[in-house]
Design an enzyme around this catalytic site. Structure first.
Site, PDB file in Angstrom:
ATOM      1  N   ARG A  20      -2.764  -7.501   2.483  1.00  0.00           N
ATOM      2  CA  ARG A  20      -2.345  -6.364   1.651  1.00  0.00           C
ATOM      3  C   ARG A  20      -0.840  -6.147   1.720  1.00  0.00           C
ATOM      4  NH1 ARG A  20      -5.008  -1.285   3.409  1.00  0.00           N
ATOM      5  NH2 ARG A  20      -4.742  -2.308   5.398  1.00  0.00           N
ATOM      6  N   ASN A  38      -8.173  -3.056   0.656  1.00  0.00           N
ATOM      7  CA  ASN A  38      -9.293  -3.798   1.229  1.00  0.00           C
ATOM      8  C   ASN A  38     -10.581  -3.225   0.680  1.00  0.00           C
ATOM      9  OD1 ASN A  38      -7.770  -5.479   2.874  1.00  0.00           O
ATOM     10  ND2 ASN A  38      -7.977  -4.195   4.681  1.00  0.00           N
TER      11      ASN A  38
END
Length: 93
Positions: A20, A38
């Protein structure tokens, strides 16, 4: 200059490896708008919006990811472009 927005789901070893944060850095470097988070199934989900060539380059980069990632698949779909400002990391979904 053509603009587009794409919804992406990246599967594989993509959580716990900085995916990320890497997406956020890469998207900001390309001046893309959108978000990344996520997912509870272990994948990473993102939306990239901006100049078509840069969005395609970002999707292609997701096939590799950061050094510790092992990407098994990248699924894409056209996403309606919205008035996002900048790129953000969203809470897990």
């Amino acid at each position: 200059m053509s603009r587009t927005a794409v919804h992406v789901i990246v599967e594989g070893r993509v959580q716990g490896v900085g995916f990320r944060a890497w997406v956020e850095r890469e998207a900001n470097a390309k001046q893309l708008a959108g978000w990344v988070r996520n997912r509870s199934d272990g994948s990473v989900e993102a939306v990239f919006a901006g100049e078509d060539t840069l969005v395609r380059a970002m999707v292609e980069a997701c096939h590799r990811g950061p050094r510790l990632a092992v990407v098994k698949s990248v699924k894409t779909a056209i996403h309606p472009e919205q008035d996002w400002t900048g790129f953000a990391m969203w809470p897990n979904g």
